[in-house]
Design a protein around this motif. Structure first.
Motif, PDB file in Angstrom:
ATOM      1  N   THR A 174     -31.611   2.158  11.303  1.00  0.00           N
ATOM      2  CA  THR A 174     -31.655   0.997  10.419  1.00  0.00           C
ATOM      3  C   THR A 174     -31.466   1.459   8.975  1.00  0.00           C
ATOM      4  N   ARG A 175     -30.536   0.800   8.288  1.00  0.00           N
ATOM      5  CA  ARG A 175     -30.294   1.105   6.878  1.00  0.00           C
ATOM      6  C   ARG A 175     -29.959  -0.202   6.180  1.00  0.00           C
ATOM      7  N   LYS A 176     -30.728  -0.534   5.190  1.00  0.00           N
ATOM      8  CA  LYS A 176     -30.498  -1.777   4.465  1.00  0.00           C
ATOM      9  C   LYS A 176     -29.300  -1.638   3.535  1.00  0.00           C
ATOM     10  N   PRO A 177     -28.403  -2.624   3.527  1.00  0.00           N
ATOM     11  CA  PRO A 177     -27.296  -2.585   2.566  1.00  0.00           C
ATOM     12  C   PRO A 177     -27.814  -2.440   1.141  1.00  0.00           C
ATOM     13  N   LEU A 178     -27.148  -1.605   0.377  1.00  0.00           N
ATOM     14  CA  LEU A 178     -27.623  -1.287  -0.972  1.00  0.00           C
ATOM     15  C   LEU A 178     -27.513  -2.480  -1.913  1.00  0.00           C
ATOM     16  N   ALA A 179     -26.441  -3.250  -1.791  1.00  0.00           N
ATOM     17  CA  ALA A 179     -26.251  -4.394  -2.693  1.00  0.00           C
ATOM     18  C   ALA A 179     -27.405  -5.376  -2.551  1.00  0.00           C
ATOM     19  N   GLY A 180     -27.769  -5.673  -1.315  1.00  0.00           N
ATOM     20  CA  GLY A 180     -28.877  -6.594  -1.087  1.00  0.00           C
ATOM     21  C   GLY A 180     -30.186  -6.041  -1.590  1.00  0.00           C
ATOM     22  N   ALA A 181     -30.442  -4.763  -1.335  1.00  0.00           N
ATOM     23  CA  ALA A 181     -31.684  -4.147  -1.796  1.00  0.00           C
ATOM     24  C   ALA A 181     -31.772  -4.194  -3.317  1.00  0.00           C
ATOM     25  N   ARG A 182     -30.675  -3.912  -3.997  1.00  0.00           N
ATOM     26  CA  ARG A 182     -30.682  -3.923  -5.465  1.00  0.00           C
ATOM     27  C   ARG A 182     -31.013  -5.306  -5.999  1.00  0.00           C
ATOM     28  N   ALA A 183     -30.375  -6.321  -5.431  1.00  0.00           N
ATOM     29  CA  ALA A 183     -30.598  -7.688  -5.900  1.00  0.00           C
ATOM     30  C   ALA A 183     -32.030  -8.129  -5.661  1.00  0.00           C
TER      31      ALA A 183
ATOM     32  N   ASP B  10     -25.804 -15.994  -1.213  1.00  0.00           N
ATOM     33  CA  ASP B  10     -24.519 -15.962  -0.514  1.00  0.00           C
ATOM     34  C   ASP B  10     -23.598 -14.899  -1.102  1.00  0.00           C
ATOM     35  N   LYS B  11     -23.597 -14.780  -2.434  1.00  0.00           N
ATOM     36  CA  LYS B  11     -22.753 -13.750  -3.065  1.00  0.00           C
ATOM     37  C   LYS B  11     -23.315 -12.361  -2.790  1.00  0.00           C
ATOM     38  N   VAL B  12     -24.622 -12.238  -2.834  1.00  0.00           N
ATOM     39  CA  VAL B  12     -25.242 -10.943  -2.540  1.00  0.00           C
ATOM     40  C   VAL B  12     -24.915 -10.523  -1.111  1.00  0.00           C
ATOM     41  N   ASN B  13     -25.005 -11.459  -0.178  1.00  0.00           N
ATOM     42  CA  ASN B  13     -24.661 -11.156   1.210  1.00  0.00           C
ATOM     43  C   ASN B  13     -23.188 -10.783   1.352  1.00  0.00           C
ATOM     44  N   GLU B  14     -22.364 -11.415   0.560  1.00  0.00           N
ATOM     45  CA  GLU B  14     -20.935 -11.080   0.588  1.00  0.00           C
ATOM     46  C   GLU B  14     -20.723  -9.627   0.159  1.00  0.00           C
ATOM     47  N   TYR B  15     -21.405  -9.206  -0.894  1.00  0.00           N
ATOM     48  CA  TYR B  15     -21.276  -7.820  -1.340  1.00  0.00           C
ATOM     49  C   TYR B  15     -21.896  -6.856  -0.313  1.00  0.00           C
ATOM     50  N   SER B  16     -22.980  -7.295   0.332  1.00  0.00           N
ATOM     51  CA  SER B  16     -23.634  -6.445   1.334  1.00  0.00           C
ATOM     52  C   SER B  16     -22.765  -6.259   2.565  1.00  0.00           C
ATOM     53  N   SER B  17     -22.049  -7.318   2.956  1.00  0.00           N
ATOM     54  CA  SER B  17     -21.261  -7.252   4.192  1.00  0.00           C
ATOM     55  C   SER B  17     -20.169  -6.193   4.125  1.00  0.00           C
TER      56      SER B  17
END
Length: 985
Positions: free
Chosen positions: A36-45, A11-18
């Motif tokens: 298509t581009r994946k959010p970086l925060a989610g990819a890092r986690a 949930d926190k990772v998604n918050e940073y990704s949003s």
């Protein structure tokens, strides 16, 4: 076991990704549009958690802080590198991404210090990966000292302040800046200045922006009428309930007139003209009326509707719905011939090519039944826009550019390659070819095309100049050429973004947020296109695009690990030569979502020209030759001709053209079978997947579980590049974006669901309960349904084969049973017991409906699986009704309203009851109980049915407690009211 399998605070990772979907977007996402581009925060986690052991972090807050050290100081958690402690933990780890795309996964792997290999099939994406992953790292340690005056001229003040620790930049000061940023700025400025000095280009622009459209010769009166898709020029709200900008076009006496209320306000001195107190009424995005300064003004509605195949002549007001049959214009039905307007555009495109080839005269071209015209010209001044009607002299400049192009015909800088000669089926859109735009140069009006071809030549010259300059500075030949390649690539990326924002398939947007050529996820027919000078400060201009490249290079220079970028096919990977990886993290294509080969050819044809040389009027290898020339040194005309048959996607038109007898599931299976050869035995395969079609999910499960013998060990709903958030996708998130982790399954573990069904329910409920603990007490608990589904899928994929009714289940059957198990487990976790199938179906629909109370046909298929009823049964029970959603019919999925009260008013309950009466005894009784609670109307239910209706009311309340329904949902409020009023007993 990995940390990803143990569990991460998604949930926190998604918050940073949003945050990355709005103002917090990573700068390099603006380099060029990619689908298509994946959010970086989610990819890092996800990458870190897949490589770390499960005991690496006992404190998840520490894990998050090591991932994103600046998360408490900045909203853009992705903007700072991971902590050195985390990087040390991952030292020596290796990652493979066989579908690298725009590079979010390998970029974040490199920031974590992981050695990554990024593989991409398409040359266009390969070039982008070089610009994102390779060049910034190669040259990040090289600096140049520059005087302050030059710094200001090139717009490098921010870089100078950042790298010199200064608050201000003085003309006389000396400042160190990264050499790559400096040279991209310097040579970008050189290109723009040379273009400004070009006498031909200088004579073609006397405004900053032009809004144009197509005009057709009216088959009734014979005059050329503009086809205007939207008469609004600007409709921008201010923060004070007024309008910051209001302007539109009108048609008066055969001419375009501009109504600019801000300008009128200033002329009449009516107060604050940047916040107009106006009342605007519209018909969707177009037409309407404006009340302002005691006036009621009318904004015209569009006079062309391509979907309905009709237009209106602005002169004689005749409806242009004529057909062309055997070359004759007639009044007929849609089944007869072609719509006149579409035929006229095809005639223009045929004549345009004939003129450029020297086969007809300019006057003959001008007599085409359709031709480009200009409506309005715009001057950008002090951040504001001045709108003026375009004149005949302005349109004449288009014809002057056409004459210049004729002189150039045969010049290799003009992209004469053909579009893919087939339609995409349900994938994307290249329907522009049906209008005669069959070659890339035809997507641009003559002035746009001439400007772009001159830019290509200048960028090519720059590549040679940079290389020569570095050789004079004693760089070795290899480094000088590599550096010139980097600088030229960034200038070329600025070019293709300019092309994307400067074609006849972009759209002037009344919000003043411009819509580029690819805005429709394809290339579609547009009417109000815009044509902008390359050197202005405006979205998509070449000058603005250079600034974007500079910001991107600066952002991308912080990665610590290495990335090897390979142009290869995931189904072959011939260049890896037996390497092994700790983890494979990838984002494969989603069935028919985007036809990448065909659409990205729009970029390819320009990149190829800018990065290649010209000899004897032919393109020859220069920079990145592997992207544009085959192994024999021959030019690759387009991606679709060479790579489309290899692309892992579902595309009926492509398959038909190339006579490919294959399914998407088979392509996906082959690709993963090959990729898994490079995964260590104890390695983890992590897959991002964002697809709506159940068949696409079945293909993935089939490829991994059934064909390649993997089991699902962890899965999370994740924020993706979609504009919607996980929560906004509603309870149908089961059809949205997941990241799933898979391991090799050891041996066979048979499961007979007839025998072990109760055990299966208990196991899924147990898995679900552990996840629901993290959701309790949190609003937006819609993820409960998603986790229930994932728990069921995880459990089922640990087994093989899985049987039901004596039959071995395929992937589709497995997913169907996952839905059934998930729904039942969810109800059990909430203490809900219902026997009526209609009531079960009603709850499933309420769980899966969108925020607007609707489900599309894909979502509905999951409901059908969950309750064992077909959609016609759900309609027959009065649970859903089909609704018209408007918009284009291309690949449109059916949409249904879930028949539930949306407010707790008597009228609303009566509306729903009127649609359900007599169809489902339990729903009928529930509505009677709700009306009784509101107005004490009579109840005519049997005791047995009433008890089931009360159980349904209790179930709605329990679902709200679980977060699956909003506590303020009208059904929930009414159910509380019903259960609190037992006087009828």
């Amino acid at each position: 076991m990995s940390l990803l399998e143990r569990g991460i605070p998604i949930d926190k990772v998604n918050e940073y990704s949003s945050v990355e979907k709005g103002p917090g977007r990573p700068p390099h996402w603006e380099m060029v549009f990619w689908w298509t581009r994946k959010p970086l925060a989610g990819a890092r986690a996800v990458i870190a958690a897949s490589l770390l052991p499960d005991n690496a972090y006992q404190n998840m807050e520490q894990f998050l802080s090591d991932l994103f050290p600046c998360r408490h100081e900045k909203k853009t958690a992705h903007s700072c590198n991971p902590s050195q402690r985390l990087i040390e933990k991952l030292k020596g780890k290796r990652l493979l991404d066989p579908f690298a795309g725009f590079g979010s996964i390998p970029l974040e792997a490199s920031r974590l210090g992981v050695d990554a290999v990024a593989v991409e099939l398409l040359p266009t994406a390969y070039v982008f990966l070089k610009a994102i992953l390779e060049y910034p790292r190669l040259f990040r340690d090289k600096f140049i000292e520059v005087d302050g005056k030059t710094i200001k001229e090139l717009g490098l003040e921010d870089a100078a302040k950042q790298f010199n620790g200064k608050k201000e930049v003085s003309d006389s000061g000396r400042y160190k800046v990264p050499i790559l940023i400096y040279d991209v700025a310097k040579w970008g400025s050189w290109v723009i200045n040379r273009l400004r000095e070009d006498p031909v280009i200088r004579g073609l622009y006397d405004a900053d922006i032009y809004i144009g459209t197509w005009e057709v010769k009216c088959p009734v009166c014979g005059r050329y009428t503009p086809l205007v898709g939207n008469w609004w020029l600007a409709r921008v709200k201010s923060g004070n309930r007024g309008y910051e900008r209001l302007a539109w076009m009108e048609w008066q006496n055969g001419e375009i007139k501009v109504v600019d209320l801000n300008e009128q306000c200033r002329q009449q001195r009516l107060g604050n003209c940047d916040n107009l107190s106006a009342e605007v009424t519209t018909r969707g995005e177009e037409g309407g009326s404006v009340r302002w300064a005691n006036q009621k003004l009318v904004v015209p509605i569009k006079n062309v509707d391509a979907r309905r195949e009709t237009a209106q002549c602005l002169y004689c007001r005749a409806e242009i719905n004529h057909r062309v049959v055997n070359g004759k214009v007639v009044k007929g039905n849609k089944k007869d011939g072609d719509w006149y307007v579409k035929w006229a555009l095809r005639q223009w495109n045929e004549n345009y090519e004939k003129y450029l080839r020297g086969e007809i005269t300019l006057e003959e071209l001008k007599q085409s039944p359709a031709r480009p015209t200009l409506l309005v010209k715009i001057y950008v001044k002090d951040g504001d826009l001045q709108f003026k009607p375009a004149t005949q002299q302005d349109t004449e400049k288009l014809w002057k550019a056409t004459e210049e192009l004729r002189k150039m015909w045969g010049d290799p800088n003009m992209p004469t390659e053909m579009f893919a000669p087939y339609q995409m089926g349900t994938a994307g859109a290249l329907r522009i070819t049906l209008w005669g735009f069959d070659k890339f140069y035809k997507l641009f009006n003559p002035r746009q095309l001439l400007t772009l071809t001159k830019l290509v030549k200048l960028i090519r010259q720059t590549g040679h100049a940079v290389e020569e300059e570095k050789l004079k500075e004693s760089w070795n030949a290899e480094d000088a050429k590599k550096y010139a390649e980097a600088v030229t690539t960034y200038l070329a990326m600025a070019l293709i973004k300019y092309a994307n924002y400067n074609s006849t398939n972009n759209v002037w947007n009344l919000s003043l947020i411009m819509a580029h050529t690819m805005s429709m996820r394809g290339i579609a027919m547009m009417w109000n296109w815009y044509d902008q000078r390359p050197d202005i400060s405006w979205t998509g201009s070449y000058w603005r695009n250079i600034q974007v490249q500079l910001d991107s290079i600066n952002y991308l220079s912080n990665a610590t690990g290495s990335v090897n970028i390979i142009l290869d096919d995931a189904s072959e990977l011939s260049k890896l030569k037996g390497e092994k990886f700790d983890v494979i993290v990838t984002d494969p294509p989603y069935a028919d979502d985007v036809p990448y080969s065909e659409l990205s050819d729009f970029y390819y044809v320009w990149l190829k020209r800018a990065l290649s040389d010209v000899e004897n009027n032919e393109l020859k290898p220069r920079f990145l030759p592997e992207a544009f020339f085959d192994e024999f040194g021959l030019e690759i005309p387009t991606q679709w001709q060479r790579f489309a048959p290899k692309e892992v996607s579902e595309n009926e038109g492509r398959w038909g053209y190339f006579e490919v007898k294959v399914t998407f599931a088979e392509l996906l299976t082959r690709a993963f079978a090959n990729v898994l050869r490079f995964l260590k035995e104890d390695g983890l395969l992590v897959v991002y997947y964002v697809a709506k079609k159940p068949e696409a999910w079945a293909a993935l499960v089939d490829a991994l579980w059934r064909k390649n013998r993997l089991e699902l060990v962890a899965a999370y709903p994740v924020e993706t590049e979609s504009e919607e958030s996980v929560v906004a996708r509603g309870k149908a998130s089961v059809l949205g974006g997941y990241v799933s982790a898979w391991r090799r399954r050891v041996g066979e573990r048979p499961l007979d669901l007839d025998v072990a069904r109760e055990e299966a329910f208990k196991e899924v409920s147990s898995r679900l309960e552990a996840r629901l603990k993290a959701l309790r007490g949190r609003k937006g608990g819609v993820a409960a349904w998603v986790y229930s589904y994932l728990a069921a899928l995880e459990y089922l994929t640990t087994h093989y084969p899985v049987r039901l009714g004596g039959v071995e289940l395929g992937s589709d059957g497995l997913m169907r049973q996952a839905v059934v198990l998930a729904f039942e487990a969810l109800l059990r976790s909430s203490g809900i017991k219902l026997t009526d199938r209609g009531a079960h179906a009603y709850l499933a629909l309420r769980i899966m409906e969108s925020e607007s109370g609707r489900v599309d046909s894909d979502t509905l298929s999951y409901v059908e699986k969950a309750v064992g009823l077909e959609h016609k049964d759900l309609i027959g029970l009065g649970l859903i009704t089909e609704v018209e959603t408007g918009g284009p019919n291309v690949a449109k999925r059916k949409t249904f309203e879930v028949l539930a009260p949306r407010s707790d008013t008597v009228d609303e309950v009566k509306r729903v009851y009127s649609l359900q009466r007599g169809k489902s005894a339990v729903l009928d009784c529930l509505r009677q109980l709700q009306l009784n609670a509101l107005i004490r109307s009579a109840i005519k239910c049997t005791p047995e049915v009433r008890e089931e209706a009360l159980n349904l009311a209790r179930a709605l309340i329990e679902l709200s407690k679980s977060g699956l329904l909003d506590e303020d949902d009208a059904d929930v409020r009414l159910s509380r009211l019903v259960l609190g009023m037992e006087w009828w007993q």
